[in-house]
Design a protein around this motif. Structure first.
Motif, PDB file in Angstrom:
ATOM      1  N   PHE A 253       0.880  -1.166   0.000  1.00  0.00           N
ATOM      2  CA  PHE A 253       0.000   0.000   0.000  1.00  0.00           C
ATOM      3  C   PHE A 253       0.915   1.212   0.000  1.00  0.00           C
ATOM      4  CE2 PHE A 253      -2.187  -3.304   2.554  1.00  0.00           C
ATOM      5  CZ  PHE A 253      -3.316  -3.488   1.774  1.00  0.00           C
ATOM      6  N   PHE A 254       0.939   1.938  -1.103  1.00  0.00           N
ATOM      7  CA  PHE A 254       1.853   3.081  -1.216  1.00  0.00           C
ATOM      8  C   PHE A 254       1.059   4.352  -1.466  1.00  0.00           C
ATOM      9  CE2 PHE A 254       4.369   6.013  -3.856  1.00  0.00           C
ATOM     10  CZ  PHE A 254       5.446   6.234  -3.002  1.00  0.00           C
ATOM     11  N   GLY A 255       1.359   5.363  -0.697  1.00  0.00           N
ATOM     12  CA  GLY A 255       0.676   6.642  -0.882  1.00  0.00           C
ATOM     13  C   GLY A 255       1.669   7.782  -0.845  1.00  0.00           C
ATOM     14  N   VAL A 256       1.232   8.921  -1.353  1.00  0.00           N
ATOM     15  CA  VAL A 256       2.053  10.127  -1.308  1.00  0.00           C
ATOM     16  C   VAL A 256       1.320  11.185  -0.477  1.00  0.00           C
ATOM     17  CG1 VAL A 256       3.143  11.967  -2.635  1.00  0.00           C
ATOM     18  CG2 VAL A 256       3.149   9.630  -3.506  1.00  0.00           C
ATOM     19  N   GLY A 257       1.945  11.521   0.654  1.00  0.00           N
ATOM     20  CA  GLY A 257       1.400  12.606   1.469  1.00  0.00           C
ATOM     21  C   GLY A 257       1.690  13.940   0.812  1.00  0.00           C
ATOM     22  N   GLY A 258       2.883  13.994   0.220  1.00  0.00           N
ATOM     23  CA  GLY A 258       3.316  15.235  -0.426  1.00  0.00           C
ATOM     24  C   GLY A 258       3.962  16.154   0.585  1.00  0.00           C
ATOM     25  N   PRO A 259       3.708  17.469   0.508  1.00  0.00           N
ATOM     26  CA  PRO A 259       2.549  18.084  -0.140  1.00  0.00           C
ATOM     27  C   PRO A 259       2.675  18.331  -1.638  1.00  0.00           C
ATOM     28  CG  PRO A 259       3.829  19.747   0.997  1.00  0.00           C
ATOM     29  CD  PRO A 259       4.451  18.428   1.347  1.00  0.00           C
ATOM     30  N   ASN A 260       3.891  18.286  -2.204  1.00  0.00           N
ATOM     31  CA  ASN A 260       4.048  18.789  -3.570  1.00  0.00           C
ATOM     32  C   ASN A 260       4.429  17.766  -4.638  1.00  0.00           C
ATOM     33  OD1 ASN A 260       3.471  21.500  -2.875  1.00  0.00           O
ATOM     34  ND2 ASN A 260       5.544  21.778  -2.098  1.00  0.00           N
ATOM     35  N   LEU A 261       5.263  16.792  -4.302  1.00  0.00           N
ATOM     36  CA  LEU A 261       5.871  15.974  -5.351  1.00  0.00           C
ATOM     37  C   LEU A 261       5.024  14.776  -5.755  1.00  0.00           C
ATOM     38  CD1 LEU A 261       9.652  15.800  -4.346  1.00  0.00           C
ATOM     39  CD2 LEU A 261       8.428  17.559  -5.630  1.00  0.00           C
ATOM     40  N   THR A 262       4.952  14.516  -7.040  1.00  0.00           N
ATOM     41  CA  THR A 262       4.344  13.300  -7.574  1.00  0.00           C
ATOM     42  C   THR A 262       5.422  12.226  -7.653  1.00  0.00           C
ATOM     43  OG1 THR A 262       2.685  14.485  -8.848  1.00  0.00           O
ATOM     44  CG2 THR A 262       3.287  12.297  -9.641  1.00  0.00           C
ATOM     45  N   SER A 263       5.082  11.005  -7.241  1.00  0.00           N
ATOM     46  CA  SER A 263       6.065   9.925  -7.229  1.00  0.00           C
ATOM     47  C   SER A 263       5.949   9.048  -8.473  1.00  0.00           C
ATOM     48  CB  SER A 263       5.865   9.040  -5.993  1.00  0.00           C
ATOM     49  OG  SER A 263       6.757   7.948  -6.026  1.00  0.00           O
ATOM     50  N   ALA A 264       7.119   8.704  -9.036  1.00  0.00           N
ATOM     51  CA  ALA A 264       7.206   7.683 -10.078  1.00  0.00           C
ATOM     52  C   ALA A 264       7.600   6.394  -9.362  1.00  0.00           C
ATOM     53  CB  ALA A 264       8.241   8.086 -11.114  1.00  0.00           C
ATOM     54  N   PHE A 265       6.610   5.740  -8.766  1.00  0.00           N
ATOM     55  CA  PHE A 265       6.881   4.619  -7.841  1.00  0.00           C
ATOM     56  C   PHE A 265       7.390   3.389  -8.592  1.00  0.00           C
ATOM     57  CE2 PHE A 265       5.210   1.191  -4.920  1.00  0.00           C
ATOM     58  CZ  PHE A 265       6.147   1.422  -3.926  1.00  0.00           C
ATOM     59  N   HIS A 266       8.496   2.842  -8.104  1.00  0.00           N
ATOM     60  CA  HIS A 266       9.225   1.796  -8.815  1.00  0.00           C
ATOM     61  C   HIS A 266       9.907   0.884  -7.801  1.00  0.00           C
ATOM     62  CE1 HIS A 266      11.797   0.114 -12.030  1.00  0.00           C
ATOM     63  NE2 HIS A 266      12.828   0.274 -11.222  1.00  0.00           N
ATOM     64  N   ALA A 267      10.098  -0.378  -8.174  1.00  0.00           N
ATOM     65  CA  ALA A 267      10.893  -1.298  -7.360  1.00  0.00           C
ATOM     66  C   ALA A 267      12.087  -1.757  -8.193  1.00  0.00           C
ATOM     67  CB  ALA A 267      10.056  -2.490  -6.918  1.00  0.00           C
ATOM     68  N   ILE A 268      13.278  -1.396  -7.758  1.00  0.00           N
ATOM     69  CA  ILE A 268      14.476  -1.757  -8.530  1.00  0.00           C
ATOM     70  C   ILE A 268      14.702  -3.268  -8.442  1.00  0.00           C
ATOM     71  CG2 ILE A 268      16.987  -1.530  -8.681  1.00  0.00           C
ATOM     72  CD1 ILE A 268      16.710   1.321  -7.697  1.00  0.00           C
ATOM     73  N   HIS A 317      11.207   7.014  -8.940  1.00  0.00           N
ATOM     74  CA  HIS A 317      12.195   6.954 -10.020  1.00  0.00           C
ATOM     75  C   HIS A 317      12.502   8.329 -10.619  1.00  0.00           C
ATOM     76  CE1 HIS A 317      14.789   5.156 -12.991  1.00  0.00           C
ATOM     77  NE2 HIS A 317      14.521   3.948 -12.531  1.00  0.00           N
ATOM     78  N   ALA A 318      11.955   9.393 -10.068  1.00  0.00           N
ATOM     79  CA  ALA A 318      12.547  10.728 -10.261  1.00  0.00           C
ATOM     80  C   ALA A 318      13.768  10.682  -9.346  1.00  0.00           C
ATOM     81  CB  ALA A 318      11.572  11.811  -9.845  1.00  0.00           C
ATOM     82  N   ILE A 319      14.832  10.083  -9.856  1.00  0.00           N
ATOM     83  CA  ILE A 319      15.819   9.423  -8.992  1.00  0.00           C
ATOM     84  C   ILE A 319      16.789  10.397  -8.330  1.00  0.00           C
ATOM     85  CG2 ILE A 319      17.672   8.855 -10.629  1.00  0.00           C
ATOM     86  CD1 ILE A 319      17.124   5.854  -9.608  1.00  0.00           C
ATOM     87  N   GLY A 320      16.721  11.677  -8.733  1.00  0.00           N
ATOM     88  CA  GLY A 320      17.455  12.676  -7.971  1.00  0.00           C
ATOM     89  C   GLY A 320      17.039  12.682  -6.509  1.00  0.00           C
ATOM     90  N   ARG A 321      15.801  12.258  -6.274  1.00  0.00           N
ATOM     91  CA  ARG A 321      15.254  12.275  -4.913  1.00  0.00           C
ATOM     92  C   ARG A 321      15.856  11.194  -4.025  1.00  0.00           C
ATOM     93  NH1 ARG A 321       9.193  13.203  -7.437  1.00  0.00           N
ATOM     94  NH2 ARG A 321       9.706  15.249  -8.341  1.00  0.00           N
ATOM     95  N   LEU A 322      16.502  10.210  -4.672  1.00  0.00           N
ATOM     96  CA  LEU A 322      17.228   9.199  -3.897  1.00  0.00           C
ATOM     97  C   LEU A 322      18.277   9.883  -3.023  1.00  0.00           C
ATOM     98  CD1 LEU A 322      17.973   6.193  -3.363  1.00  0.00           C
ATOM     99  CD2 LEU A 322      19.347   6.270  -5.431  1.00  0.00           C
TER     100      LEU A 322
END
Ligand code: CU
Length: 347
Positions: A253-268, A317-322
């Motif tokens: 179960f994956f959610g984004v609280g944010g408040p601003n960023l949209t996630s490109a959710f991925h499992a490497i 996977h907006a991977i700068g966020r890593l």
């Protein structure tokens, strides 16, 4: 997140002094001993509803403002605003047709007013107007769960993005009649973007005199977070991975609280077998998906069978966020399956 954070330019002079001290005296030498982990247990997924009839369900939430560990490696702390002391808040679980009572209490030692807006609600503000609680207050409201789905809840008190960014979000799952198909393990993950800068003066916004970072409004307005976290704290679910075994089927179960960023959710290292796109439980499932989009205030439910042992990395996977702390590891143990994955060349 140490070196990566430095590369990202978010380590300021005082933090570098702090880092030097950390190197001299060992990690955590400068951490406030009062700071606690606010990381929500990713296995705390609530109780599946199964095949029961619709009924009355009561949920009690308490707003706690707590000095929490934002970045353990960097000894950074932040004054989190939370539901029940953890980020995200508790995963609430009910079924379609249930009549649900939500009670929100604000601890008497809080500094702020808070409330709750649940996206599972049909009604004014998702309950926000009925749950505005000053420190020491408690309020309740009742709603009927008309629509199944995986929904985000959050505080909706101005400045709303500050309350969300500071940790006030979670999810409520409204299961369809008959419940969800059984899987071997379920996990609860949420992403948030944080706008915490190192304290420079006692007049910094929101400086309580204890946390060594504070919310920066300009940073939030520029949508340039200093941290992008999973379950509230930079890299915490890499330091303490989730666990599963080869052959098991899992659900996230994956959610984004944010408040601003949209996630490109991925499992490497893996491919999602099934995706409940945008958290909808009544639409056809997407199948065989590499990366799925989850907007702020949105969710997804992904399922996969774990084919081979590996450390699978869940991230945006907006991977700068890593480099800003955004990852969670699932450590999967079991026998190697060389037919599927092995080193070397073909004969
Ligand atoms: Cu709040």
């Amino acid at each position: 997140m140490h070196q990566s954070a430095m590369k990202a330019g978010i380590v300021r002079p005082c933090a570098q002094a702090l880092l030097a001290a950390t190197l001299l005296f060992g990690s955590w030498a400068w951490a406030d001993p009062e700071a606690v982990s606010i990381v929500q247990d990713p296995t705390a997924v609530g109780i599946p509803v199964g095949k029961r009839e619709a009924k009355t369900v009561k949920f009690n939430l308490e707003v706690q403002e707590v000095l929490g560990i934002l970045d353990k490696e960097q000894s950074r702390t932040y004054m989190y605003w939370t539901f029940n002391g953890k980020v995200p808040g508790p995963m609430l679980r009910a079924r379609v047709g249930d009549t649900i009572e939500i009670t929100l209490r604000n601890k008497s030692d809080s500094a702020m007013i808070h409330n709750i807006d649940l996206h599972a609600v049909w009604g004014q503000g998702g309950g926000a107007a009925l749950t505005i609680v000053a420190p020491g207050e408690e309020k309740s409201f009742v709603f009927k769960a008309l629509i199944p789905g995986l929904f985000v809840y959050h505080c909706a008190t101005p400045i709303i993005p500050q309350h969300i960014s500071s940790g006030m979000y979670g999810m409520i799952l409204i299961e369809p009649e008959g419940g969800l198909p059984k899987v071997d393990r379920e996990f609860y993950l949420m992403q948030g973007d944080m706008y915490a800068d190192d304290v420079r003066t006692s007049l910094d916004v929101g400086n309580t005199g204890t946390a060594n970072t504070v919310f920066n409004l300009d940073r939030m307005l520029a949508e340039n977070p200093s941290y992008v976290v999973m379950n509230g704290s930079a890299g915490a679910l890499a330091a303490a991975p989730m666990k599963a075994k080869v052959g098991e089927t899992i659900r996230v179960f994956f959610g984004v609280g944010g408040p601003n960023l949209t996630s490109a959710f991925h499992a490497i290292g893996a491919i999602f077998d099934r995706v409940s796109n945008l958290g909808s439980l009544t639409s056809p499932l997407l199948t065989n998906v590499q990366t799925t989009v989850v907007p702020p205030g949105g969710a997804t439910m992904v399922e996969m069978k774990l084919r081979v042992p590996a450390n699978y990395i869940f991230l945006d996977h907006a991977i700068g966020r890593l480099t800003k702390g955004n990852l969670a590891i699932l450590k999967v143990e079991g026998e190697a399956v060389p037919d599927v994955f092995r080193p070397g060349k073909l004969p």
